[in-house]
Design an enzyme around this catalytic site. Sequence first.
Site, PDB file in Angstrom:
ATOM      1  N   HIS A  58     -19.403  41.896 -41.882  1.00 24.16           N
ATOM      2  CA  HIS A  58     -19.827  43.293 -41.686  1.00 24.16           C
ATOM      3  C   HIS A  58     -19.081  43.933 -40.514  1.00 24.16           C
ATOM      4  CE1 HIS A  58     -22.947  44.062 -44.587  1.00 24.16           C
ATOM      5  NE2 HIS A  58     -23.613  42.967 -44.275  1.00 24.16           N
TER       6      HIS A  58
ATOM      7  N   GLN B 202     -24.584  48.182 -40.213  1.00 25.22           N
ATOM      8  CA  GLN B 202     -25.565  48.429 -41.277  1.00 25.22           C
ATOM      9  C   GLN B 202     -26.643  49.439 -40.877  1.00 25.22           C
ATOM     10  OE1 GLN B 202     -26.227  44.013 -42.124  1.00 25.22           O
ATOM     11  NE2 GLN B 202     -26.567  44.991 -44.104  1.00 25.22           N
TER      12      GLN B 202
ATOM     13  N   HIS C 214     -21.388  35.927 -43.314  1.00 28.55           N
ATOM     14  CA  HIS C 214     -21.755  37.183 -43.978  1.00 28.55           C
ATOM     15  C   HIS C 214     -21.855  38.321 -42.940  1.00 28.55           C
ATOM     16  CE1 HIS C 214     -24.225  39.551 -47.035  1.00 28.55           C
ATOM     17  NE2 HIS C 214     -24.411  40.215 -45.905  1.00 28.55           N
ATOM     18  N   GLU C 215     -22.545  38.044 -41.840  1.00 27.40           N
ATOM     19  CA  GLU C 215     -22.742  39.086 -40.819  1.00 27.40           C
ATOM     20  C   GLU C 215     -21.440  39.400 -40.092  1.00 27.40           C
ATOM     21  OE1 GLU C 215     -25.302  40.798 -41.110  1.00 27.40           O
ATOM     22  OE2 GLU C 215     -26.344  39.329 -42.347  1.00 27.40           O
TER      23      GLU C 215
ATOM     24  N   GLY D 225     -30.563  38.614 -41.874  1.00 23.47           N
ATOM     25  CA  GLY D 225     -29.466  38.946 -40.985  1.00 23.47           C
ATOM     26  C   GLY D 225     -29.219  40.442 -41.055  1.00 23.47           C
TER      27      GLY D 225
ATOM     28  N   CYS E  37     -27.706  41.466 -49.728  1.00 20.54           N
ATOM     29  CA  CYS E  37     -27.451  42.210 -48.498  1.00 20.54           C
ATOM     30  C   CYS E  37     -28.344  43.451 -48.477  1.00 20.54           C
ATOM     31  CB  CYS E  37     -25.985  42.625 -48.470  1.00 20.54           C
ATOM     32  SG  CYS E  37     -25.510  43.586 -47.035  1.00 20.54           S
ATOM     33  N   LEU E  38     -28.905  43.756 -47.311  1.00 14.67           N
ATOM     34  CA  LEU E  38     -29.791  44.928 -47.221  1.00 14.67           C
ATOM     35  C   LEU E  38     -29.059  46.228 -47.539  1.00 14.67           C
ATOM     36  CD1 LEU E  38     -31.949  44.109 -44.055  1.00 14.67           C
ATOM     37  CD2 LEU E  38     -32.640  43.991 -46.451  1.00 14.67           C
TER      38      LEU E  38
HETATM   39 CO    CO Z   1     -25.156  42.096 -45.345  1.00 20.05          CO
END
Ligand code: CO
Length: 183
Positions: free
Chosen positions: A146, A56, A142-143, A51, A100-101
């Site tokens: 963000h 991000q 989660h997304e 995701g 998470c990236l």
């Molecule tokens: Co994330």
Amino acid sequence: MKKLKGKILPIKLYGEEVLRKKSEPVKELTEEINQFITDLTVTMYEKDGVGLAAPQVGRSLRIFVIDPFWFKEGHKKDPFVLINPEFKEFEGETSMEEGCLSLPNIYAKVVRAEKVIIEGLNQNWEKVKIEADDLFARALQHEYDHLEGILFVDKVPKLKKIPFLKELKKLEQQVKNNNLTNS
Ligand code: CO
């Protein structure tokens, strides 16, 4: 899925301000935004993510892409794009490890709703409403976070954060150092 033509965007890391901002709704699907969504998708796959949300990669827009299963055997890439998402329902509770990236090498258990219903627009600017559970529901939450400037580590209890506090500080320091060299 047809081959996506897009470029890889640099990922913003923990400590970057854009990750803490509430994102703006998308008013119109311009050609530029459409290309941005494709770039976002290409970046997610390239970075081995399941995701990725617009903040991000440095854009404070209410857009994310999810594909929780693409790396599993027997699955193909099948990106799910959502623009201006809105949760309609939450049900149940479940705890599972997340990463998470924007927070490389940090993993922790997070409690989330087990099932959700979410609405939004797809990449063709069509209304979609989906019911999701398990990993997909988790990824959506989660997304979505963000877009609100929330990171999964915010949802980890204080004591459970101790093992990776150093790592968080390190990331923050890296971002600070980079900003100094760039200004
Ligand atoms: Co994330």
